[in-house]
Design an enzyme around this catalytic site. Structure first.
Site, PDB file in Angstrom:
ATOM      1  N   HIS A 155      39.077  19.421  49.399  1.00 26.38           N
ATOM      2  CA  HIS A 155      38.058  20.387  49.861  1.00 26.38           C
ATOM      3  C   HIS A 155      38.700  21.497  50.692  1.00 26.38           C
ATOM      4  O   HIS A 155      38.046  22.090  51.535  1.00 26.38           O
ATOM      5  CB  HIS A 155      36.965  19.704  50.697  1.00 26.38           C
ATOM      6  CG  HIS A 155      36.397  18.485  50.056  1.00 26.38           C
ATOM      7  ND1 HIS A 155      35.256  18.495  49.278  1.00 26.38           N
ATOM      8  CD2 HIS A 155      36.830  17.188  50.052  1.00 26.38           C
ATOM      9  CE1 HIS A 155      35.005  17.270  48.842  1.00 26.38           C
ATOM     10  NE2 HIS A 155      35.946  16.464  49.289  1.00 26.38           N
ATOM     11  N   SER A 277      53.417  47.451  51.944  1.00 29.76           N
ATOM     12  CA  SER A 277      52.164  48.197  52.007  1.00 29.76           C
ATOM     13  C   SER A 277      52.480  49.631  52.406  1.00 29.76           C
ATOM     14  O   SER A 277      53.450  49.888  53.120  1.00 29.76           O
ATOM     15  CB  SER A 277      51.253  47.557  53.050  1.00 29.76           C
ATOM     16  OG  SER A 277      50.403  48.515  53.630  1.00 29.76           O
ATOM     17  N   GLN A 322      43.173  40.809  10.500  1.00 34.53           N
ATOM     18  CA  GLN A 322      44.297  41.663  10.905  1.00 34.53           C
ATOM     19  C   GLN A 322      44.338  41.829  12.427  1.00 34.53           C
ATOM     20  O   GLN A 322      45.408  41.921  13.028  1.00 34.53           O
ATOM     21  CB  GLN A 322      44.141  43.017  10.222  1.00 34.53           C
ATOM     22  CG  GLN A 322      45.176  44.035  10.596  1.00 34.53           C
ATOM     23  CD  GLN A 322      44.980  45.322   9.811  1.00 34.53           C
ATOM     24  OE1 GLN A 322      45.074  45.317   8.592  1.00 34.53           O
ATOM     25  NE2 GLN A 322      44.705  46.416  10.499  1.00 34.53           N
TER      26      GLN A 322
END
Ligand code: ARG
Length: 430
Positions: A155, A277, A322
């Protein structure tokens, strides 16, 4: 110019729409197309539909085309529909009428099927090779880090002690299951459809066993209609195997992203394997594993796309088929790229030691304590309650020791058994 030209050329828009990406995609089939043609003409000669000197001339010309292909110089010319047409045009341009003889008893419908089956067989071998490399890497990492404990979660809550030996080994063994799927897809692909022609066979006494041997197929699709039905079914089997591997790899990628998060901080990579970043100067992001996770999730959709494309098609060849090439070709390539990237990244993974010493993981060891009391003679439910009450009133003190000795547990990983299992499955893909 069309193989099926009967004195008029189709409208340009119609041609572009129906040929689609074939001139590009078919390049990957070229070498198999030549192999298929070589087997077919050898067989035609054996049943008297070609003279032996014609066979020699044709084989030589096809051999030259094969060299052009291997040099990467083969092109499907403007106005030529597909690889099958291109090879035949090259032969007729060189040899005249002899070149026009090779298509007896064959249709592009079984020709493309042969190409695809040979292609998928090879692709599956490549995927299996990449899976095996990653498997070996994971198992080696499992051995190397088997002493390093990590939290196990249920969990997504701290649950019981786990280890890097278990974690790496789990993905290795999971790949052994995926290998079963690859082997199954391989066996489905490894059947000769040649001789089914347009889909209903031929009045020529084609020797289909001979072409099966020449192309080294494991067996044949005996029933000519079944052979045609295998277009789409084979791709579906391959896509299921691809999906299985992708599911394992995507799961691994997710774990790595999570373990790299500062809240966990269990694993890291050298700076040059991370990404930054544009605004936050501190960032070292796991973009590789995010892209891998995304790709692997998409790869699991491929089987649905194939199922929808082929659902309820009328029996026999339909041009819809195809479009399968455009789904399965890139999928296979992308999976191999992801597998190779995972192997590369894992070469450089760094594992944090002493993770479970952190007090936030104290409760990992409650079951160890319960089991210790049980071994001292206390009934399990009582021991469970005793430790539970200690946790509640804050008197529980963990003993950070694990003795898990049964098969497949922290101190008995059975990596040798897992390696043997994998090898025995992989050996079935010959
Ligand atoms: N490009 C076609 C395909 O991939 C080749 C077979 C064409 N057959 C036909 N009957 N038009 O399916």
């Amino acid at each position: 110019m069309k193989l099926w030209s009967k004195g008029f050329e189709p409208d340009k828009m119609i041609e572009q729409f129906t040929v689609g990406k074939d001139r590009d995609l078919d390049l990957r089939l070229a070498r198999y197309d030549v192999q298929g043609s070589m087997a077919h003409i050898r067989m035609l000669e054996s049943i008297g539909l070609l003279e032996s000197d014609e066979l020699e001339v044709l084989l030589k010309a096809l051999g030259e085309i094969a060299e052009v292909i291997e040099r990467g110089e083969f092109v499907i010319e403007e106005g030529v529909e597909d690889v099958h047409s291109q090879v035949e045009f090259m032969l007729t341009a060189k040899l005249g009428d002899i070149g026009k003889k090779i298509h007896s008893g064959r249709s592009r419908n079984d020709q493309v099927l042969v190409d695809l089956k040979l292609f998928m067989r090879d692709e599956l071998r490549h995927i299996a090779g990449a899976v095996e490399r990653l498997f070996n890497r994971l198992l080696a990492l499992s051995e190397e880090h088997k002493e390093k404990l990590m939290p196990g979660y249920t969990h997504l809550q701290v649950a019981m002690p786990s280890s890097f030996g278990l974690w790496f080994g789990a993905y290795a063994e999971s790949l052994a299951d995926d290998m079963q799927m690859l082997v199954a897809a391989y066996n489905i692909a490894n059947q000769n459809p040649l001789g089914s022609a347009a889909g209903y066979g031929s009045s020529f006494p084609l020797d289909r066993e001979m072409t099966t041997r020449l192309l080294d197929f494991g067996t044949l699709h005996y029933n000519v209609v079944a052979a045609q039905m295998s277009r789409g079914k084979t791709e579906r089997a391959v896509s299921m195997a691809i999906g299985a591997v992708a599911s394992t790899l995507g799961h691994l990628a997710m774990d790595v992203c999570m373990w790299m998060c500062q809240n966990f901080g269990f694993v890291s990579f050298p700076d040059e394997l991370t990404t930054g970043s544009s605004i936050m100067p501190h960032k070292k992001n796991p973009d590789v594993f995010e892209i891998m996770r995304g790709k692997c999730n998409r790869l699991q959709a491929v089987q649905n796309e194939i199922a929808l494309l082929t659902a309820n098609l009328p029996l026999g060849y339909n041009r819809d088929l195809q479009l399968l090439k455009d789904i399965i070709f890139p999928a296979s390539t992308e999976l191999i790229e992801c597998l190779d990237m995972a192997d590369f990244m894992l070469q450089h993974i760094r594992i944090k030691s002493d993770i479970v010493e952190d007090p936030r993981y104290d409760y990992l060891f409650t079951v160890e304590e319960v089991n210790r009391l049980v071994l001292e003679g206390m009934p399990f439910r009582e021991a469970y309650k005793k430790v539970g009450l200690e946790v509640q009133d804050g008197t529980y003190r963990p003993v950070r020791e694990v003795h898990h000795t049964h098969v497949g547990s922290i101190n008995n990983l059975c990596n040798k058994e897992i390696a043997d299992k994998f090898a025995s499955i992989a050996s079935r893909m010959k």
